[in-house]
Design an enzyme around this catalytic site. Structure first.
Site, PDB file in Angstrom:
ATOM      1  NE  ARG A 118      36.690 -93.366  37.751  1.00 36.83           N
ATOM      2  CZ  ARG A 118      36.944 -93.491  37.047  1.00 36.83           C
ATOM      3  NH1 ARG A 118      37.981 -92.767  36.193  1.00 36.83           N
ATOM      4  NH2 ARG A 118      36.132 -94.197  35.758  1.00 36.83           N
ATOM      5  CE  LYS A 140      25.976 -83.214  56.400  1.00 34.76           C
ATOM      6  NZ  LYS A 140      24.939 -82.877  57.213  1.00 34.76           N
ATOM      7  CD  GLU A 182      21.605 -73.365  60.257  1.00 35.72           C
ATOM      8  OE1 GLU A 182      22.304 -74.213  61.613  1.00 35.72           O
ATOM      9  OE2 GLU A 182      21.365 -74.191  59.702  1.00 35.72           O
ATOM     10  CE  LYS A 224      29.117 -78.366  59.119  1.00 33.51           C
ATOM     11  NZ  LYS A 224      28.443 -78.156  57.797  1.00 33.51           N
ATOM     12  CD  GLU A 234      24.811 -86.078  59.482  1.00 34.59           C
ATOM     13  OE1 GLU A 234      25.069 -85.643  58.096  1.00 34.59           O
ATOM     14  OE2 GLU A 234      23.943 -85.445  60.265  1.00 34.59           O
ATOM     15  NE  ARG A 239      28.432 -82.764  59.459  1.00 33.56           N
ATOM     16  CZ  ARG A 239      29.179 -82.378  57.959  1.00 33.56           C
ATOM     17  NH1 ARG A 239      30.023 -82.995  57.445  1.00 33.56           N
ATOM     18  NH2 ARG A 239      29.538 -81.349  57.409  1.00 33.56           N
ATOM     19  CG  ASN A 243      20.608 -81.577  61.734  1.00 38.04           C
ATOM     20  OD1 ASN A 243      21.192 -80.189  61.093  1.00 38.04           O
ATOM     21  ND2 ASN A 243      21.124 -82.900  60.990  1.00 38.04           N
ATOM     22  CG  HIS A 246      18.171 -78.120  60.999  1.00 36.08           C
ATOM     23  ND1 HIS A 246      18.698 -77.320  62.679  1.00 36.08           N
ATOM     24  CD2 HIS A 246      18.977 -77.520  60.505  1.00 36.08           C
ATOM     25  CE1 HIS A 246      19.744 -76.811  62.058  1.00 36.08           C
ATOM     26  NE2 HIS A 246      20.210 -76.673  60.761  1.00 36.08           N
ATOM     27  CG  HIS A 250      14.336 -80.464  58.223  1.00 32.16           C
ATOM     28  ND1 HIS A 250      15.417 -81.642  58.273  1.00 32.16           N
ATOM     29  CD2 HIS A 250      15.409 -79.227  57.459  1.00 32.16           C
ATOM     30  CE1 HIS A 250      17.323 -80.861  58.484  1.00 32.16           C
ATOM     31  NE2 HIS A 250      16.877 -79.771  57.388  1.00 32.16           N
ATOM     32  CG  HIS A 263      17.729 -73.502  56.668  1.00 34.17           C
ATOM     33  ND1 HIS A 263      16.846 -75.477  56.762  1.00 34.17           N
ATOM     34  CD2 HIS A 263      18.510 -73.789  57.429  1.00 34.17           C
ATOM     35  CE1 HIS A 263      17.396 -75.968  57.667  1.00 34.17           C
ATOM     36  NE2 HIS A 263      18.989 -74.936  57.966  1.00 34.17           N
TER      37      HIS A 263
HETATM   38  P1  NAD Z   1      21.311 -68.520  49.121  1.00 30.05           P
HETATM   39  O1  NAD Z   1      22.405 -69.630  49.052  1.00 30.05           O
HETATM   40  O2  NAD Z   1      20.095 -69.273  48.358  1.00 30.05           O
HETATM   41  O3  NAD Z   1      21.292 -67.496  48.645  1.00 30.05           O
HETATM   42  C1  NAD Z   1      20.378 -67.130  49.856  1.00 30.05           C
HETATM   43  C2  NAD Z   1      20.070 -65.713  48.644  1.00 30.05           C
HETATM   44  O4  NAD Z   1      20.863 -64.247  48.725  1.00 30.05           O
HETATM   45  C3  NAD Z   1      20.196 -65.730  47.224  1.00 30.05           C
HETATM   46  O5  NAD Z   1      19.458 -64.977  46.559  1.00 30.05           O
HETATM   47  C4  NAD Z   1      21.088 -65.520  46.778  1.00 30.05           C
HETATM   48  O6  NAD Z   1      21.434 -65.216  45.544  1.00 30.05           O
HETATM   49  C5  NAD Z   1      21.731 -64.405  47.750  1.00 30.05           C
HETATM   50  N1  NAD Z   1      22.444 -64.008  47.930  1.00 30.05           N
HETATM   51  C6  NAD Z   1      23.913 -64.732  48.950  1.00 30.05           C
HETATM   52  N2  NAD Z   1      25.111 -64.006  48.669  1.00 30.05           N
HETATM   53  C7  NAD Z   1      24.568 -62.397  48.900  1.00 30.05           C
HETATM   54  C8  NAD Z   1      25.169 -61.298  48.937  1.00 30.05           C
HETATM   55  N3  NAD Z   1      26.761 -61.043  49.245  1.00 30.05           N
HETATM   56  N4  NAD Z   1      24.948 -60.224  48.577  1.00 30.05           N
HETATM   57  C9  NAD Z   1      23.061 -60.553  48.135  1.00 30.05           C
HETATM   58  N5  NAD Z   1      22.360 -61.311  47.794  1.00 30.05           N
HETATM   59  C10 NAD Z   1      23.374 -62.500  48.747  1.00 30.05           C
HETATM   60  O7  NAD Z   1      21.027 -69.633  50.287  1.00 30.05           O
HETATM   61  P2  NAD Z   1      21.728 -70.152  51.846  1.00 30.05           P
HETATM   62  O8  NAD Z   1      20.812 -69.424  52.678  1.00 30.05           O
HETATM   63  O9  NAD Z   1      22.701 -69.772  51.588  1.00 30.05           O
HETATM   64  O10 NAD Z   1      22.302 -71.640  51.978  1.00 30.05           O
HETATM   65  C11 NAD Z   1      20.493 -71.745  51.971  1.00 30.05           C
HETATM   66  C12 NAD Z   1      20.966 -73.762  50.849  1.00 30.05           C
HETATM   67  O11 NAD Z   1      22.447 -73.960  51.716  1.00 30.05           O
HETATM   68  C13 NAD Z   1      20.805 -74.772  51.049  1.00 30.05           C
HETATM   69  O12 NAD Z   1      20.294 -75.576  50.143  1.00 30.05           O
HETATM   70  C14 NAD Z   1      21.049 -75.494  52.216  1.00 30.05           C
HETATM   71  O13 NAD Z   1      20.048 -77.514  52.027  1.00 30.05           O
HETATM   72  C15 NAD Z   1      22.241 -75.310  51.946  1.00 30.05           C
HETATM   73  N6  NAD Z   1      23.349 -76.223  53.589  1.00 30.05           N
HETATM   74  C16 NAD Z   1      23.934 -76.934  53.776  1.00 30.05           C
HETATM   75  C17 NAD Z   1      24.782 -77.016  54.286  1.00 30.05           C
HETATM   76  C18 NAD Z   1      26.249 -77.878  53.905  1.00 30.05           C
HETATM   77  O14 NAD Z   1      27.004 -78.500  55.105  1.00 30.05           O
HETATM   78  N7  NAD Z   1      26.707 -78.250  53.150  1.00 30.05           N
HETATM   79  C19 NAD Z   1      24.137 -76.573  55.913  1.00 30.05           C
HETATM   80  C20 NAD Z   1      23.509 -75.798  54.858  1.00 30.05           C
HETATM   81  C21 NAD Z   1      22.941 -75.179  54.433  1.00 30.05           C
HETATM   82  N1  GLY Z   2      24.740 -78.455  58.282  1.00 28.15           N
HETATM   83  C1  GLY Z   2      25.072 -80.114  58.989  1.00 28.15           C
HETATM   84  C2  GLY Z   2      25.945 -80.191  58.476  1.00 28.15           C
HETATM   85  O1  GLY Z   2      26.932 -80.080  58.302  1.00 28.15           O
HETATM   86  O2  GLY Z   2      26.391 -81.196  59.002  1.00 28.15           O
END
Ligand code: NAD
Ligand code: GLY
Length: 359
Positions: A118, A140, A182, A224, A234, A239, A243, A246, A250, A263
């Site tokens: 939990r 998130k 971003e 942020k 949100e 918040r 986006n 976005h 999207h 992305h």
């Molecule tokens: P990712 O986590 O897939 O990383 C991108 C690529 O880089 C992957 O292949 C990973 O293995 C590689 N990588 C990571 N760190 C590395 C390093 N230091 N050296 C070499 N390679 C490395 O993608 P991302 O762009 O970091 O994140 C995208 C994700 O984040 C999506 O799923 C999206 O929905 C999510 N997201 C979440 C929030 C939130 O608020 N929680 C906000 C924005 C995006």
């Molecule tokens: N990336 C959008 C949020 O965290 O709300």
């Protein structure tokens, strides 16, 4: 340097350094003296940072789970695999899950922490630029579903975010440019000073000049954190301004089946659409157009696998899960550093924006 997210009992520090990853175990033991740890990462990072992870594992006495790499593994199955490891390692309510990776690892490990017993604590160690400036902060957590991205998840704030920008040295350039979208985005929502900062320092940040990039990351996190503090779950609409660009992005991602465009690459195009839309829909103050011309000039145009059809792209905008009552909610710039959420932009304007940007 240290920043913080102030959310009363859910407040947490964000440590931002360059080249201190080796000291992480002592920082964690100081912060959580009674906790046991489990580390979640992926196979790419495990291969790149094998020595460091082994040192951490020994110093913390923790189990390490390596998930496969990629968005397609941000699933209930991976979440379930992490829970199996946490359960078989007999971790307790006081345990801490460490997420080492980009947004994918952070989101799925965070959701595992949100649901295990939990809810247990977790620490974000972001290794992509996107995760440093965006996904590691704000709580998130989620996994994807065949019907859409991030459809299953929870708001669950981390206990600590530990950023070592030296992880960026191994990040592929394409991922860097994607994550940088971003950071750049904050020029449109983070106030006049952030707008001026991005305009003046874009070249240095894009060239990964570390002191300047570190400053940009710090400023982005502050933007942020400020938004999350005022609208954690949100609900007020604030918040939603994170986006910026976005809704268009999207649609472009869906158009490309989430495969051929990253992305952040889609966000670059989305930001361009938002500025054009603001001009055509009358949100930008007329006297400010020179500032916007200056910023549009420096924005990258990531390559696209094919020229998107503006009309199909328009249809795709209506399949976003964030559409309320069938109306598009667009975050549009007004004056440098500020944007508003608009749901009254006529269909003709949106279609003409897509034609102007992609046609
Ligand atoms: P990712 O986590 O897939 O990383 C991108 C690529 O880089 C992957 O292949 C990973 O293995 C590689 N990588 C990571 N760190 C590395 C390093 N230091 N050296 C070499 N390679 C490395 O993608 P991302 O762009 O970091 O994140 C995208 C994700 O984040 C999506 O799923 C999206 O929905 C999510 N997201 C979440 C929030 C939130 O608020 N929680 C906000 C924005 C995006
Ligand atoms: N990336 C959008 C949020 O965290 O709300």
């Amino acid at each position: 340097m240290q920043l913080s997210v102030n959310l009363g009992p859910r407040s947490y520090p964000i440590i931002l350094e360059n080249g201190t990853a080796q000291t992480l175990p002592s920082a964690l033991k100081n912060a959580f003296p009674k906790s046991r740890f489990a580390l979640v990462t992926n196979t790419v990072l495990a291969a790149l940072y094998r020595g460091l992870i082994t040192e951490w594992k020994e110093a913390l006495g923790c189990v390490v789970y390596e998930m496969p790499d990629g968005e397609r593994y941000k699933t209930i199955e991976t979440w379930s695999g992490i829970l199996d490891v946490l359960l078989t390692s007999k971790l307790e309510r006081s345990s801490i899950v460490i997420a080492l990776g980009g947004g994918v690892v952070g989101d799925v490990a965070g959701f595992a922490a949100a649901s295990f017993l939990r809810g247990v604590g977790y620490v974000q160690i972001p290794t992509t630029l996107l995760a440093m400036v965006d996904s590691s902060v704000g709580g998130k957590t989620a996994v994807d579903h065949p019907l859409g991205k991030n459809l299953i998840g929870a708001f669950h704030q981390p206990k600590l975010v530990y950023i070592d920008t030296s992880f960026l040295s191994t990040l592929p350039d394409r991922e860097f440019v994607s994550g940088y979208a971003e950071l750049f985005k904050n020029a449109f929502i983070g106030g006049r000073e952030m707008f001026e900062f991005v305009l003046a320092n874009h070249t240095a940040m894009a060239a990964k000049e570390m002191p300047v990039l570190l400053d940009g990351i710090r400023r982005s996190i502050a933007v942020k954190a400020g938004v999350v503090e005022k609208d954690e779950c949100e609900t007020s609409g604030l918040r939603a301004t994170l986006n910026f660009g976005h809704t268009f992005a999207h649609a472009l991602e869906r158009y490309c089946n989430f495969e051929k465009v990253l992305h952040g690459e889609a966000v670059w195009w989305g930001m361009r659409c938002a500025i054009t839309c603001s001009r055509q829909g009358g949100s930008i103050n007329g006297e400010m157009t020179d500032d916007y011309d200056a910023i549009v000039k420096i924005m990258p145009k990531p390559p696209l696998p094919e020229k998107p059809d503006p009309q199909r792209l328009y249809e795709m905008m209506f399949t976003d899960k964030k559409i309320a009552q069938g109306k598009l909610h667009l975050v549009l710039p007004t004056i440098p550093g500020s944007s508003v959420v608009r749901n009254d932009i006529p269909e003709g304007v949106v279609r003409s924006v897509l034609t102007a940007v992609f046609g």
